[in-house]
Design a protein around this motif. Structure first.
Motif, PDB file in Angstrom:
ATOM      1  N   ALA A  79      13.438  11.295  38.454  1.00 22.83           N
ATOM      2  CA  ALA A  79      13.673  12.445  37.653  1.00 22.83           C
ATOM      3  C   ALA A  79      13.815  13.618  38.819  1.00 22.83           C
ATOM      4  CB  ALA A  79      13.139  12.781  36.234  1.00 22.83           C
ATOM      5  N   SER A  80      14.245  14.594  38.603  1.00 19.08           N
ATOM      6  CA  SER A  80      14.246  16.141  39.213  1.00 19.08           C
ATOM      7  C   SER A  80      13.079  16.665  38.446  1.00 19.08           C
ATOM      8  CB  SER A  80      15.706  16.853  38.839  1.00 19.08           C
ATOM      9  OG  SER A  80      15.290  17.995  39.114  1.00 19.08           O
ATOM     10  N   HIS A 103      11.060  12.987  41.847  1.00 22.81           N
ATOM     11  CA  HIS A 103      11.569  12.805  43.087  1.00 22.81           C
ATOM     12  C   HIS A 103      11.613  14.234  43.582  1.00 22.81           C
ATOM     13  CE1 HIS A 103      13.498  11.650  46.686  1.00 22.81           C
ATOM     14  NE2 HIS A 103      13.259  10.439  46.207  1.00 22.81           N
ATOM     15  N   PRO A 104      11.184  14.454  44.963  1.00 29.46           N
ATOM     16  CA  PRO A 104      10.999  15.851  45.381  1.00 29.46           C
ATOM     17  C   PRO A 104      12.102  16.544  45.778  1.00 29.46           C
ATOM     18  CG  PRO A 104       9.667  14.572  46.846  1.00 29.46           C
ATOM     19  CD  PRO A 104      10.156  13.619  45.479  1.00 29.46           C
ATOM     20  N   ASP A 105      13.321  15.405  45.983  1.00 26.54           N
ATOM     21  CA  ASP A 105      14.470  15.953  46.721  1.00 26.54           C
ATOM     22  C   ASP A 105      15.580  15.926  45.685  1.00 26.54           C
ATOM     23  OD1 ASP A 105      13.598  16.127  49.254  1.00 26.54           O
ATOM     24  OD2 ASP A 105      13.595  14.092  49.622  1.00 26.54           O
ATOM     25  N   ALA A 106      15.306  15.760  44.274  1.00 22.24           N
ATOM     26  CA  ALA A 106      16.422  15.459  43.255  1.00 22.24           C
ATOM     27  C   ALA A 106      16.675  16.801  42.682  1.00 22.24           C
ATOM     28  CB  ALA A 106      16.140  14.421  42.258  1.00 22.24           C
ATOM     29  N   TYR A 107      16.242  17.849  42.738  1.00 20.67           N
ATOM     30  CA  TYR A 107      16.440  19.134  42.089  1.00 20.67           C
ATOM     31  C   TYR A 107      17.776  19.884  42.402  1.00 20.67           C
ATOM     32  CZ  TYR A 107      14.640  21.347  46.427  1.00 20.67           C
ATOM     33  OH  TYR A 107      14.484  21.868  47.758  1.00 20.67           O
ATOM     34  N   GLU A 108      18.396  20.759  41.790  1.00 23.33           N
ATOM     35  CA  GLU A 108      19.501  21.410  41.766  1.00 23.33           C
ATOM     36  C   GLU A 108      19.631  22.210  43.116  1.00 23.33           C
ATOM     37  OE1 GLU A 108      22.462  21.125  41.651  1.00 23.33           O
ATOM     38  OE2 GLU A 108      23.013  21.795  39.554  1.00 23.33           O
ATOM     39  N   VAL A 109      20.792  22.134  43.492  1.00 23.78           N
ATOM     40  CA  VAL A 109      21.401  22.990  44.796  1.00 23.78           C
ATOM     41  C   VAL A 109      20.755  24.269  44.648  1.00 23.78           C
ATOM     42  CG1 VAL A 109      23.011  23.899  46.050  1.00 23.78           C
ATOM     43  CG2 VAL A 109      23.393  21.784  45.263  1.00 23.78           C
ATOM     44  N   GLY A 110      20.151  25.147  45.592  1.00 22.89           N
ATOM     45  CA  GLY A 110      19.597  26.446  45.401  1.00 22.89           C
ATOM     46  C   GLY A 110      18.009  26.554  44.736  1.00 22.89           C
ATOM     47  N   THR A 190      19.297  13.927  37.691  1.00 22.16           N
ATOM     48  CA  THR A 190      19.586  15.024  38.547  1.00 22.16           C
ATOM     49  C   THR A 190      20.345  16.058  37.954  1.00 22.16           C
ATOM     50  OG1 THR A 190      19.909  15.572  40.857  1.00 22.16           O
ATOM     51  CG2 THR A 190      21.158  13.588  39.849  1.00 22.16           C
ATOM     52  N   HIS A 191      21.272  16.703  38.828  1.00 22.79           N
ATOM     53  CA  HIS A 191      22.079  17.603  38.485  1.00 22.79           C
ATOM     54  C   HIS A 191      23.469  17.565  39.022  1.00 22.79           C
ATOM     55  CE1 HIS A 191      18.236  20.114  37.469  1.00 22.79           C
ATOM     56  NE2 HIS A 191      17.751  19.120  38.416  1.00 22.79           N
TER      57      HIS A 191
END
Length: 248
Positions: A79-80, A103-110, A190-191
């Protein structure tokens, strides 16, 4: 490896954005653009929770998995590290009886940010602490380096330009493919916006994907990786939701 990307349930920001769009924000945007410039609207918060509808959507997806009505059975859950993603993954973790790795790379753009209207720039804000996220989903686990301690927030991952999400999406895919074998079914909550960049990485685009693929709240898409080129099985399946509960 089969990769399932699930968009989080409706957040309170999604509700505020819909209200802002109805009032005219972004009405000149075209369908070809990935997303309108909607970083600033009344009521927006940096790391929003799910709305009441969003909770129902997440629970519906969890019930569908428990009842074997989903077209996937995950062997691994990610998960984000955002509040709305962690709230969404809890019913899935309960149904699958599996831990959830943030997951450190799964967050929203920005990343997590507030918008400065005079300067038209994003200003960094920290995310939640691990202790706070554990209250939303006791099954979450944090990889080394995401948190300095359980009571300190993660950085929030500020990106001042959307293009910065391109290498992050490529990195997420590379890390997942390195960690998982051909029989693994990997689910990542994720997003919507970031999912476009993951699809762009799969399709080999080296710039922001201005073509937009719709992904409704708790809608999911499936990507499959083998020895040859990756393939897309489906995009935006929402059969687990009642028609009146579908939102974007």
């Amino acid at each position: 490896m089969q990769l399932i990307l699930v968009r989080h349930g409706q957040s309170t920001n999604n509700v505020r954005l819909a209200e802002a769009m109805a009032a005219g924000l972004g009405r000149n945007q075209t369908d070809e653009q990935i997303a309108p410039d909607v970083s600033h609207y009344l009521g927006r918060v940096p790391d929003p929770p799910l709305s009441a509808l969003g909770m129902r959507q997440a629970e519906a997806l969890g019930r569908a998995l428990l009842d074997e009505r989903t077209p996937f059975t995950p062997t691994h859950l990610y998960a984000s590290p955002t509040t709305r993603a962690v709230q969404t993954v809890r019913p899935l973790a309960d149904a699958a009886r599996r831990p959830v790795l943030l997951h450190p790379d799964a967050y929203e753009v920005g990343g997590i940010h507030v918008f400065d209207p005079p300067m038209r720039t994003r200003q960094a804000r920290p995310g939640a602490t691990l202790m706070e996220l554990l209250q939303h989903c006791p099954a979450v686990e944090a990889p080394p380096g995401l948190f300095h301690s359980s009571d300190e927030p993660w950085s929030g991952g500020l990106e001042t330009q959307d293009e910065q999400a391109v290498p992050r999406a490529q990195r997420l895919l590379a890390r997942l493919r390195e960690a998982h074998g051909p029989d693994d079914v990997v689910l990542v909550v994720t997003h919507q916006h970031f999912s476009q960049f993951v699809l762009a990485a799969v399709l080999g685009w080296d710039g922001p994907p201005w073509q937009r693929f719709r992904l409704d709240n708790t809608g999911h898409l499936s990507l499959r990786f083998g020895d040859g080129p990756a393939s897309v099985d489906w995009v935006n399946r929402v059969e687990h939701l009642n028609p009146e509960d579908i939102s974007n």
